[in-house]
Design an enzyme around this catalytic site. Structure first.
Site, PDB file in Angstrom:
ATOM      1  N   LYS A 140      19.527 -19.562  14.606  1.00  0.00           N
ATOM      2  CA  LYS A 140      20.483 -20.632  14.344  1.00  0.00           C
ATOM      3  C   LYS A 140      20.548 -20.917  12.847  1.00  0.00           C
ATOM      4  O   LYS A 140      19.512 -20.847  12.153  1.00  0.00           O
ATOM      5  CB  LYS A 140      20.065 -21.898  15.097  1.00  0.00           C
ATOM      6  CG  LYS A 140      20.181 -21.759  16.604  1.00  0.00           C
ATOM      7  CD  LYS A 140      21.627 -21.583  17.033  1.00  0.00           C
ATOM      8  CE  LYS A 140      21.748 -21.175  18.481  1.00  0.00           C
ATOM      9  NZ  LYS A 140      23.143 -20.885  18.860  1.00  0.00           N
ATOM     10  N   ASP A 154      23.854 -17.656  13.667  1.00  0.00           N
ATOM     11  CA  ASP A 154      24.820 -18.374  14.506  1.00  0.00           C
ATOM     12  C   ASP A 154      24.905 -19.820  14.039  1.00  0.00           C
ATOM     13  O   ASP A 154      23.933 -20.568  14.148  1.00  0.00           O
ATOM     14  CB  ASP A 154      24.344 -18.309  15.967  1.00  0.00           C
ATOM     15  CG  ASP A 154      25.318 -18.968  16.932  1.00  0.00           C
ATOM     16  OD1 ASP A 154      26.377 -19.441  16.485  1.00  0.00           O
ATOM     17  OD2 ASP A 154      25.016 -19.003  18.146  1.00  0.00           O
ATOM     18  N   GLU A 170      27.839 -15.526  13.533  1.00  0.00           N
ATOM     19  CA  GLU A 170      28.510 -16.029  14.741  1.00  0.00           C
ATOM     20  C   GLU A 170      29.024 -17.454  14.540  1.00  0.00           C
ATOM     21  O   GLU A 170      28.317 -18.295  13.986  1.00  0.00           O
ATOM     22  CB  GLU A 170      27.498 -15.972  15.891  1.00  0.00           C
ATOM     23  CG  GLU A 170      28.017 -16.440  17.238  1.00  0.00           C
ATOM     24  CD  GLU A 170      27.013 -16.114  18.355  1.00  0.00           C
ATOM     25  OE1 GLU A 170      26.354 -15.034  18.296  1.00  0.00           O
ATOM     26  OE2 GLU A 170      26.854 -16.935  19.273  1.00  0.00           O
ATOM     27  N   GLU A 190      32.524 -17.853  22.338  1.00  0.00           N
ATOM     28  CA  GLU A 190      31.865 -18.524  23.463  1.00  0.00           C
ATOM     29  C   GLU A 190      32.567 -19.825  23.854  1.00  0.00           C
ATOM     30  O   GLU A 190      32.369 -20.311  24.953  1.00  0.00           O
ATOM     31  CB  GLU A 190      30.386 -18.782  23.141  1.00  0.00           C
ATOM     32  CG  GLU A 190      30.152 -19.807  22.056  1.00  0.00           C
ATOM     33  CD  GLU A 190      28.680 -19.929  21.671  1.00  0.00           C
ATOM     34  OE1 GLU A 190      28.159 -18.989  21.047  1.00  0.00           O
ATOM     35  OE2 GLU A 190      28.065 -20.951  22.005  1.00  0.00           O
ATOM     36  N   ASP A 201      32.056 -15.971  27.491  1.00  0.00           N
ATOM     37  CA  ASP A 201      31.004 -16.360  28.437  1.00  0.00           C
ATOM     38  C   ASP A 201      31.629 -16.292  29.824  1.00  0.00           C
ATOM     39  O   ASP A 201      32.613 -16.993  30.099  1.00  0.00           O
ATOM     40  CB  ASP A 201      30.506 -17.777  28.125  1.00  0.00           C
ATOM     41  CG  ASP A 201      29.267 -18.115  28.944  1.00  0.00           C
ATOM     42  OD1 ASP A 201      29.330 -17.957  30.194  1.00  0.00           O
ATOM     43  OD2 ASP A 201      28.246 -18.500  28.360  1.00  0.00           O
ATOM     44  N   HIS A 249      28.541 -13.688  25.817  1.00  0.00           N
ATOM     45  CA  HIS A 249      27.648 -14.812  25.551  1.00  0.00           C
ATOM     46  C   HIS A 249      26.975 -15.143  26.879  1.00  0.00           C
ATOM     47  O   HIS A 249      27.629 -15.178  27.917  1.00  0.00           O
ATOM     48  CB  HIS A 249      28.490 -16.000  25.071  1.00  0.00           C
ATOM     49  CG  HIS A 249      27.725 -17.270  24.904  1.00  0.00           C
ATOM     50  ND1 HIS A 249      27.729 -18.282  25.839  1.00  0.00           N
ATOM     51  CD2 HIS A 249      26.934 -17.697  23.895  1.00  0.00           C
ATOM     52  CE1 HIS A 249      26.974 -19.280  25.396  1.00  0.00           C
ATOM     53  NE2 HIS A 249      26.479 -18.951  24.226  1.00  0.00           N
ATOM     54  N   GLU A 276      23.050 -10.623  25.174  1.00  0.00           N
ATOM     55  CA  GLU A 276      22.279 -11.799  24.747  1.00  0.00           C
ATOM     56  C   GLU A 276      21.142 -12.106  25.717  1.00  0.00           C
ATOM     57  O   GLU A 276      21.296 -12.032  26.930  1.00  0.00           O
ATOM     58  CB  GLU A 276      23.218 -13.019  24.665  1.00  0.00           C
ATOM     59  CG  GLU A 276      22.495 -14.289  24.283  1.00  0.00           C
ATOM     60  CD  GLU A 276      23.429 -15.328  23.665  1.00  0.00           C
ATOM     61  OE1 GLU A 276      24.587 -15.408  24.088  1.00  0.00           O
ATOM     62  OE2 GLU A 276      22.952 -16.047  22.754  1.00  0.00           O
TER      63      GLU A 276
HETATM   64 MG   LIG Z   1      26.491 -18.859  19.811  1.00  0.00          MG
END
Ligand SMILES: [Mg+2]
Length: 376
Positions: A167, A195, A221, A247, A270, A297, A330
């Site tokens: 992250k 991300d 991301e 996502e 997703d 995702h 993922e």
């Molecule tokens: Mg993400």
């Protein structure tokens, strides 16, 4: 075969330690599972991504009554029927998550009825496993992040991961320090993705991208808001790092401009949000027209995870070449009891890869008594 009941399961589990990303903190996990039963005695399972309560209301109070008596194997007709009934009121978001959950359950039933694992019904040849990347390195906790991330990096390497995603979103300076720390911890040969969960405006996202370019970032991301396609293009022009996103997007109609304008290099529908298996296939096909890799995702329970695996296993090589296939899915490493505690046999994970369930349907066996422990 007829649908004779649709049951929603709202699940909640408190976490042993809260974790945060750029938008908010999680102190507990929540999800919505649905169980579609038929007059032939079987059941199919689906999952809706996002807040469980409104998705449950959409299903219980609106969609489910329209579906009883219909054949769940008619996946394409049912998707269009549901979408047509909701189009005027919600082209994205919760209503699409609700449709996604139903669609996944219908595909589960259809594959069980065909006696095939879902990915085979979707047209793929036998596949054993798919390599995955670890999603982790969240914020929060009492330990300094450098220390926490170093520890996490060691765990992921020991688990056999060859790729990890961290992250960002704490500000350009702090992010750059932490990206350098994670790169040091994982070494030069591991793929590293970042991300931001759309924490930045285009100028700041571009600045961060330039700051971390020397760290060999595989993708950046959600650098900016999912609504800001021009912002994605601005960041792209500013950096050589490929961009990923999707996502928060729904249906082929939502993805089309993102793909046509090449705002992303990796597109990440997703399955529990974008419209399910039926719509995920269309989004991935659309992505193939633009030569953009679709990699799902996946942040949900065992149900969402299995749906993503089957879907991805059935995608063709991209691009076609003689070299080894470079698929990568993922693998969320944050605490989530719904991945393991609600199924009799969790999806097998070994040495950085998910193993495909080979029994008919999604190939997961839900433990109803375990579900009851988490039910709201
Ligand atoms: Mg993400």
């Amino acid at each position: 075969m007829r649908i004779d009941g649709i049951r929603t399961w709202r699940l909640r589990a408190d976490l042993s330690e809260p974790f945060a990303f750029s938008q908010f903190e999680y102190a507990r996990r929540e999800t919505l599972l649905i169980e579609v039963s038929t007059d032939e005695g079987g059941a199919g399972w689906g999952e809706a991504y996002g807040p469980a309560a409104p998705a449950a209301a959409a299903i219980n109070d609106f969609l489910a009554p329209m579906l009883v008596g219909l054949d769940p194997r008619d996946t394409e007709s049912l998707w269009h029927f549901l979408y047509a009934r909701t189009l005027d009121h919600g082209q994205k978001g919760t209503l699409l998550a609700a449709i996604s959950a139903l669609d996944i359950a219908f595909w589960d039933i259809k594959a069980q009825a065909a006696g095939m694992p879902l990915y085979r019904l979707l047209g793929a040849g036998y596949a054993e496993s798919i390599p995955c990347y670890a999603t982790g390195f969240y914020f929060g906790g009492s330990v300094p992040l450098e220390e926490k991330f170093e520890r996490e990096a060691r765990l992921y390497l020991a688990d056999g991961f060859r790729a990890v995603k961290m992250k960002v979103g704490l500000g350009v300076e702090r992010d750059a320090e932490l990206v350098a720390a994670v790169r040091r911890a994982v070494g030069p040969r591991i793929r590293l993705m970042i991300d931001a969960n759309h924490a930045y405006d285009p100028v700041a996202a571009a600045a961060l991208a330039r700051r971390v370019e020397t760290q060999d970032i595989f993708w950046f991301e959600e650098p900016v808001s999912p609504l800001d396609i021009e912002g994605y293009l601005y960041v792209k022009r500013a950096t050589s790092i490929p961009l990923a996103g999707g996502e928060c997007e729904h249906t082929r109609f939502g993805f089309e401009p993102l793909l046509r304008r090449r705002a992303v290099d990796f597109v990440q529908p997703d399955l529990c949000a974008c419209g399910g298996i039926s719509e995920g296939l269309k989004i991935a096909t659309l992505a193939s027209v633009y030569n953009i890799h679709a990699t799902p995702h996946a942040w949900g329970s065992a149900v969402g995870q299995a749906a993503a695996l089957h879907f991805y296993a059935a995608r063709p090589r991209h691009p076609a070449s003689l070299t080894a296939e470079d698929k990568m899915i993922e693998c969320d490493r944050t605490e989530n009891p719904f991945r393991t505690a609600i199924v009799k046999t969790p999806v097998r994970f070994e040495r950085g890869a998910w193993y495909l369930p080979q029994t008919p349907g999604l190939g997961i066996e839900i433990d109803r008594s375990a579900l009851e422990n988490f039910q709201l």
